[in-house]
Design a protein around this motif. Structure first.
Motif, PDB file in Angstrom:
ATOM      1  N   GLN A   1       0.931  -1.246   0.046  1.00  0.00           N
ATOM      2  CA  GLN A   1       0.104   0.233   0.026  1.00  0.00           C
ATOM      3  C   GLN A   1       0.352   1.667  -0.041  1.00  0.00           C
ATOM      4  N   ALA A   2       1.794   1.050   0.832  1.00  0.00           N
ATOM      5  CA  ALA A   2       2.874   2.707   1.079  1.00  0.00           C
ATOM      6  C   ALA A   2       3.436   2.409  -0.258  1.00  0.00           C
ATOM      7  N   ASP A   3       3.699   1.595  -1.367  1.00  0.00           N
ATOM      8  CA  ASP A   3       4.512   2.312  -2.733  1.00  0.00           C
ATOM      9  C   ASP A   3       3.419   2.765  -3.866  1.00  0.00           C
ATOM     10  N   LEU A   4       2.107   2.686  -3.665  1.00  0.00           N
ATOM     11  CA  LEU A   4       1.298   3.358  -3.891  1.00  0.00           C
ATOM     12  C   LEU A   4       1.211   4.435  -4.664  1.00  0.00           C
ATOM     13  N   ALA A   5       1.733   5.699  -3.027  1.00  0.00           N
ATOM     14  CA  ALA A   5       1.945   7.192  -2.997  1.00  0.00           C
ATOM     15  C   ALA A   5       3.152   7.162  -4.507  1.00  0.00           C
ATOM     16  N   PRO A   6       4.044   7.207  -4.476  1.00  0.00           N
ATOM     17  CA  PRO A   6       5.423   7.274  -4.773  1.00  0.00           C
ATOM     18  C   PRO A   6       4.635   6.848  -6.540  1.00  0.00           C
ATOM     19  N   THR A   7       4.309   5.748  -7.021  1.00  0.00           N
ATOM     20  CA  THR A   7       4.292   5.345  -7.929  1.00  0.00           C
ATOM     21  C   THR A   7       2.786   6.412  -8.602  1.00  0.00           C
ATOM     22  N   ILE A   8       2.040   7.272  -7.577  1.00  0.00           N
ATOM     23  CA  ILE A   8       1.356   8.141  -8.562  1.00  0.00           C
ATOM     24  C   ILE A   8       1.967   9.599  -9.245  1.00  0.00           C
ATOM     25  N   ALA A   9       2.888   9.314  -7.278  1.00  0.00           N
ATOM     26  CA  ALA A   9       3.503  11.105  -8.074  1.00  0.00           C
ATOM     27  C   ALA A   9       4.472  10.912  -9.279  1.00  0.00           C
ATOM     28  N   THR A  10       4.670   9.617  -9.670  1.00  0.00           N
ATOM     29  CA  THR A  10       5.778   9.134 -10.805  1.00  0.00           C
ATOM     30  C   THR A  10       4.887  10.092 -12.310  1.00  0.00           C
ATOM     31  N   LEU A  11       3.483   9.039 -12.085  1.00  0.00           N
ATOM     32  CA  LEU A  11       2.446   8.922 -12.841  1.00  0.00           C
ATOM     33  C   LEU A  11       1.797  10.830 -13.586  1.00  0.00           C
ATOM     34  N   PHE A  12       1.993  12.003 -12.038  1.00  0.00           N
ATOM     35  CA  PHE A  12       1.662  12.672 -12.044  1.00  0.00           C
ATOM     36  C   PHE A  12       2.154  13.992 -11.960  1.00  0.00           C
ATOM     37  N   GLY A  13       3.423  13.613 -12.093  1.00  0.00           N
ATOM     38  CA  GLY A  13       4.859  14.641 -11.935  1.00  0.00           C
ATOM     39  C   GLY A  13       4.786  15.424 -11.437  1.00  0.00           C
ATOM     40  N   PHE A  14       4.917  14.692  -9.824  1.00  0.00           N
ATOM     41  CA  PHE A  14       5.511  15.545  -8.874  1.00  0.00           C
ATOM     42  C   PHE A  14       6.153  14.550  -8.131  1.00  0.00           C
ATOM     43  N   GLU A  15       6.857  15.337  -6.954  1.00  0.00           N
ATOM     44  CA  GLU A  15       7.794  14.802  -5.498  1.00  0.00           C
ATOM     45  C   GLU A  15       7.198  14.635  -4.290  1.00  0.00           C
ATOM     46  N   LEU A  16       7.666  13.181  -4.040  1.00  0.00           N
ATOM     47  CA  LEU A  16       7.449  12.754  -2.642  1.00  0.00           C
ATOM     48  C   LEU A  16       8.653  13.283  -1.454  1.00  0.00           C
ATOM     49  N   GLU A  17       8.838  14.448  -0.860  1.00  0.00           N
ATOM     50  CA  GLU A  17       9.884  14.016   0.030  1.00  0.00           C
ATOM     51  C   GLU A  17      10.574  13.115   0.909  1.00  0.00           C
ATOM     52  N   LYS A  18       8.857  12.275   1.647  1.00  0.00           N
ATOM     53  CA  LYS A  18       9.473  11.244   2.538  1.00  0.00           C
ATOM     54  C   LYS A  18       8.526  10.155   2.452  1.00  0.00           C
ATOM     55  N   SER A  19       9.042   9.016   1.832  1.00  0.00           N
ATOM     56  CA  SER A  19       8.381   8.131   0.934  1.00  0.00           C
ATOM     57  C   SER A  19       9.067   6.732   1.270  1.00  0.00           C
ATOM     58  N   LEU A  20       8.731   5.924   2.054  1.00  0.00           N
ATOM     59  CA  LEU A  20       9.308   4.640   2.227  1.00  0.00           C
ATOM     60  C   LEU A  20       8.595   3.625   1.478  1.00  0.00           C
ATOM     61  N   GLY A  21       7.601   3.733   0.207  1.00  0.00           N
ATOM     62  CA  GLY A  21       7.562   3.339  -1.216  1.00  0.00           C
ATOM     63  C   GLY A  21       8.453   3.225  -1.389  1.00  0.00           C
ATOM     64  N   LYS A  22       8.384   3.023  -3.127  1.00  0.00           N
ATOM     65  CA  LYS A  22       8.681   3.329  -4.588  1.00  0.00           C
ATOM     66  C   LYS A  22       8.158   3.081  -5.343  1.00  0.00           C
ATOM     67  N   ASP A  23       7.905   3.625  -6.284  1.00  0.00           N
ATOM     68  CA  ASP A  23       7.399   3.457  -8.250  1.00  0.00           C
ATOM     69  C   ASP A  23       7.532   1.748  -8.584  1.00  0.00           C
ATOM     70  N   ILE A  24       5.963   1.333  -8.459  1.00  0.00           N
ATOM     71  CA  ILE A  24       5.556   0.027  -8.829  1.00  0.00           C
ATOM     72  C   ILE A  24       6.406  -0.162  -9.887  1.00  0.00           C
ATOM     73  N   PHE A  25       6.402   0.767 -11.209  1.00  0.00           N
ATOM     74  CA  PHE A  25       6.785   0.788 -12.168  1.00  0.00           C
ATOM     75  C   PHE A  25       7.977   0.743 -12.495  1.00  0.00           C
ATOM     76  N   SER A  26       8.767   1.051 -11.178  1.00  0.00           N
ATOM     77  CA  SER A  26      10.843   1.193 -11.877  1.00  0.00           C
ATOM     78  C   SER A  26      11.517  -0.200 -11.984  1.00  0.00           C
ATOM     79  N   ASN A  27      12.335   0.087 -12.051  1.00  0.00           N
ATOM     80  CA  ASN A  27      13.478  -1.156 -11.584  1.00  0.00           C
ATOM     81  C   ASN A  27      13.884  -2.008 -10.209  1.00  0.00           C
ATOM     82  N   GLU A  28      13.492  -0.545  -9.065  1.00  0.00           N
ATOM     83  CA  GLU A  28      13.633  -0.812  -7.946  1.00  0.00           C
ATOM     84  C   GLU A  28      13.781  -2.190  -7.428  1.00  0.00           C
ATOM     85  N   LYS A  29      14.287  -3.654  -6.712  1.00  0.00           N
ATOM     86  CA  LYS A  29      14.105  -4.524  -5.914  1.00  0.00           C
ATOM     87  C   LYS A  29      12.756  -3.973  -5.656  1.00  0.00           C
ATOM     88  N   GLY A  30      11.876  -4.925  -5.274  1.00  0.00           N
ATOM     89  CA  GLY A  30      10.257  -5.141  -4.538  1.00  0.00           C
ATOM     90  C   GLY A  30      10.705  -5.540  -3.359  1.00  0.00           C
TER      91      GLY A  30
END
Length: 598
Positions: free
Chosen positions: A513-542
Motif C-alpha cells: 500500500q505504501a508504494d501507491l503514493a510514489p507510483t502516483i507521484a511519478t505518473l502525475f509529475g510530483f515528488e514526495l519528499e519522504k516516501s517509504l515506498g517506491k514506484d511500482i513500475f521502476s526497476n527497483e527491487k520489490g
C-alpha cells in the motif's frame, strides 16, 4: 466450618485460579509455557497477594476475587482481540473504543467454547465475595511484614525475569515490537504492564529528536528520491485520479470459482485487461482500515501500536491530496459510513482533502452491514464526481464486504457446501461487491470518466482473521504451516487502470500500500519528499515493510518475532544483513516522521 474462616485457604484458591487462567491463556493462543512464563505469573500473583493485606481479612478476600473477575475479563478481551488481529489488546486501542459498538457482531464468529474456561470461575468468585465470613484479625505490624515480604518477593522475581528477557533482546520490552516474545517471557500480565508503560510514556506526546537525527532522515530520503525520471513522469498530469479502497478484498478472490462460477467476474476481467499487481500486501496495524488509507495516501508506515488517525490526527502530513491540490486538483473522500468513524474528519483535513462526503451526504437508499450498500454508494459517487471541478482526486472507501460478511442480499450467490461458513459468507459478500464494482466501471465509462482517469482498486486488509486460519487454507487450497506462510498469504487485490500506458498485464513484483503514493507521484509529475515506498513500475527491487518490523524483500522474508531472514521459497536462512539494516532504517524513520511531525 472452621476451615472456611482460614484466610490462607482463600489465598490458595486465588493462586490456583490465577495460574490456571494465566497459563491456560498461553495454551489457548498456541504459545509456549516455559519456566519464565511460570515465574512471571507467580511474581504478579505475589504482588496481587501483597496489596490487599493492608485491609481487614474480610475485605482482603473481596479484593482478591474482584481482581480475579477483572483479570478474567481482560484475558477474554485479549482472546477475542488475538483471534481477529493476531495481536494482543493494547491501551492505544482505547482511542478507538467508539468503533466497538459497530463491529460487535463480529464476535459471534470469533467466539469459541473454550473461552468459557477463562470465566468459568466467576460464579465462584461472586459467591465468595458475597459471603459474610468472620476472621480473627491480626496486628497491623504482622500484616505489614507479610505485605512487604510478598510485594518485594514479587518485584524481585519479575525483575529477574525482565532482566533475562532484555538480555535476549535489548529493546523488546521498551519498543514492544515482538508482543509474542513478551507474553511468552513475562506472561500476559507482563505484556499489559509494558503496554501500560509505553502508553503512559507516549500518549499523544510529540517525541523531540535532535537536529542531527532530523538531518539524517532528510538526507536519507533525498538520496532515495534522487534518480533518473522515467519517460512516463508527469504523463498523467491533468487526468483525474480515482482510488477505490475495497473492504477486505484478499488476493485469492481473483479467478476463484465456486461450482464453475466466478466469484468476482468483473475484477477478473479488469485483472486481465489492466495492470494486475499479484504480490500486493496490506500494511496495517491496530488502525485497520484507517491504517490502509494512511499508508496509501502518505507512503508512511502505520505505527506498531495504536492508530495514527487517533494518535496523530493534527500532523502536517505530506500526501497525494496536497501535491495534487498544488497542481490545481479538487480533492475529496467518499465513504458510506458515519462521519466520525476512525476520527476521519480531523485526519482528512491534515491529509489535505477539500471535501469529505460521508453517510450524511448520500441518499441512504439501502443499508448493508455498517452503512450504505456499495451498489448505491458507487452509483451516487459517480454522480458526485461528474459534478466535481476537473481535474479531481477522489478517494472512495467501500463497506459492504465488512466482517462478518452477512446479509440476505449476499445469499443470491450459491456457495454450495460452504454455505453458512465464514469463508462462504465472505465469498458471497465479495460477489455482491464485485457486481457493484462492475456497474461502477460501466458508469464511469458512460460518463466519460474512465478514459480520462487513472483508477486504482486495492484491498485494505485481510478477510480471514488468524483465529480462522483453517478457512484461509480452504480458500487457497494449501496448508499454512508456519508464520512465514501466513505472512506470505496476506496479499490483497490490487488493479490499476492507467490509460494508454506502456505496461499492461500481471506484475509479480513485491509491493504494498505504501508504494501507491510514489507510483502516483511519478505518473502525475510530483515528488514526495519522504516516501517509504517506491514506484511500482521502476526497476527497483520489490519490498514491503510491515508495522511490526517484519518485511518481504524480493525473494526474502524477515519476521521480527523470529529475528532472521529466510528465502521465502525454501525457508533456508539468508545472511544478507545489509538488507535487514536498510529495511529497519526505513521502518524507524517512518515512525520518527510521524511522532515528530517532520
Amino acid at each position: 466450618m472452621k476451615g472456611f474462616k482460614n484466610i490462607f485457604l482463600y489465598y490458595f484458591i486465588f493462586l490456583i485460579l490465577m495460574l490456571y487462567k494465566l497459563l491456560g491463556f498461553n495454551l489457548m493462543v498456541n504459545m509456549d509455557i516455559n519456566i519464565k512464563t511460570i515465574f512471571s505469573a507467580l511474581g504478579f500473583i505475589l504482588l496481587l497477594f501483597g496489596f490487599p493485606m493492608f485491609f481487614e481479612k474480610s475485605i482482603q478476600v473481596k479484593i482478591l476475587f474482584l481482581i480475579n473477575i477483572l483479570i478474567a475479563f481482560i484475558l477474554t478481551v485479549d482472546l477475542f482481540y488475538y483471534d481477529y488481529y493476531k495481536s494482543f489488546f493494547t491501551l492505544f486501542s482505547l482511542r478507538q473504543v467508539g468503533l466497538l459498538g459497530e463491529v460487535i457482531n463480529s464476535l459471534t464468529y470469533l467466539f469459541k467454547v473454550q473461552y468459557l474456561i477463562l470465566i468459568a470461575d466467576i460464579m465462584l468468585s461472586i459467591f465468595i465475595i458475597t459471603r459474610k465470613i468472620g476472621f480473627d484479625e491480626e496486628k497491623f505490624g504482622d500484616k505489614a511484614v507479610k505485605m512487604f515480604a510478598l510485594i518485594l518477593s514479587g518485584i524481585l522475581i519479575l525483575n529477574i525475569n525482565f532482566y533475562l528477557a532484555r538480555k535476549k533482546d535489548k529493546w523488546v520490552l521498551t519498543e514492544m515490537y515482538d508482543k509474542r516474545f513478551i507474553v511468552e517471557n513475562t506472561s500476559i500480565l507482563g505484556y499489559h504492564y509494558f503496554d501500560f508503560k509505553k502508553f503512559a510514556n507516549e500518549n499523544n506526546f510529540i517525541k523531540i529528536i535532535d537536529s542531527a537525527k532530523a538531518a539524517e532522515i532528510k538526507e536519507f530520503f533525498n538520496k532515495k528520491k534522487n534518480g533518473e525520471k522515467p519517460n512516463y513522469y508527469g504523463k498523467y498530469k491533468g487526468k483525474n485520479l480515482i482510488i477505490v479502497q475495497l473492504e477486505a478484498f484478499q488476493y485469492f478472490l481473483i479467478d476463484k470459482k465456486i461450482n464453475g462460477i466466478e466469484v468476482t467476474p468483473n475484477l477478473n476481467k479488469l485483472a486481465r485487461e489492466e495492470i494486475y499487481l499479484s504480490n500486493f500486501y496490506y500494511q496495517i496495524s491496530n488502525g485497520g482500515t484507517s491504517d490502509a488509507e494512511f499508508a496509501v495516501n502518505t507512503s508512511l508506515l502505520p505505527l506498531s501500536n495504536g492508530a495514527v488517525y487517533y494518535l496523530y490526527p493534527y500532523n502536517n502530513y505530506e500526501s497525494i491530496a496536497k501535491h495534487l491540490k498544488d497542481l490545481g486538483y479538487f480533492t475529496s473522500v467518499m465513504h458510506g459510513n458515519d462521519e466520525s468513524f476512525w476520527n476521519r474528519p480531523f485526519m482528512y483535513k491534515s491529509l489535505g482533502f477539500d471535501k469529505y462526503e460521508s453517510i450524511n451526504d448520500f441518499a441512504f437508499e439501502e443499508k448493508i452491514g455498517l452503512g450504505l450498500a456499495d451498489d448505491s454508494f458507487f452509483k451516487q459517487a459517480v454522480g458526485k464526481m461528474k459534478g466535481y471541478n476537473k481535474p479531481f482526486y477522489s478517494f472512495l472507501i467501500t463497506l459492504s464486504s465488512h466482517y462478518p460478511y452477512r446479509d440476505k442480499k449476499f445469499e443470491e450467490f450459491d456457495v454450495g457446501n460452504l454455505k453458512g461458513s465464514l469463508l462462504g459468507n465472505y465469498l458471497q459478500s465479495a460477489h455482491y461487491v464485485d457486481k457493484a464494482l462492475g456497474d461502477f466501471v460501466e458508469n464511469l465509462k458512460k460518463e466519460g470518466l474512465w478514459d480520462n482517469s487513472v483508477v486504482i482498486f486495492y484491498g485494505d486488509h485481510h478477510a480471514i482473521p488468524y483465529g480462522n486460519k483453517e478457512e484461509l487454507e480452504r480458500a487457497i487450497g494449501e496448508k499454512i504451516n508456519d508464520d512465514y506462510d501466513w505472512t506470505l498469504n496476506q496479499r490483497v487485490v490490487a488493479i490499476m487502470h492507467v490509460p494508454d500506458f506502456e505496461i499492461k498485464g500481471q506484475i509479480d513484483k513485491v509491493c504494498g500500500q505504501a508504494d501507491l503514493a510514489p507510483t502516483i507521484a511519478t505518473l502525475f509529475g510530483f515528488e514526495l519528499e519522504k516516501s517509504l515506498g517506491k514506484d511500482i513500475f521502476s526497476n527497483e527491487k520489490g519490498y514491503v515493510i510491515f508495522p511490526d518490523g517484519s518485511f518481504i524483500y524480493d525473494d526474502y522474508i524477515y519476521l521480527q518475532q523470529k529475528g532472521e531472514m529466510v528465502d521465502k521459497n525454501t525457508k533456508n536462512k539468508v545472511n544478507e544483513y545489509y538488507i535487514i539494516e536498510m529495511m529497519k532504517k526505513m521502518y524507524d524513520y517512518s515512525s520518527l516522521i510521524i511522532r515528530n511531525n517532520l
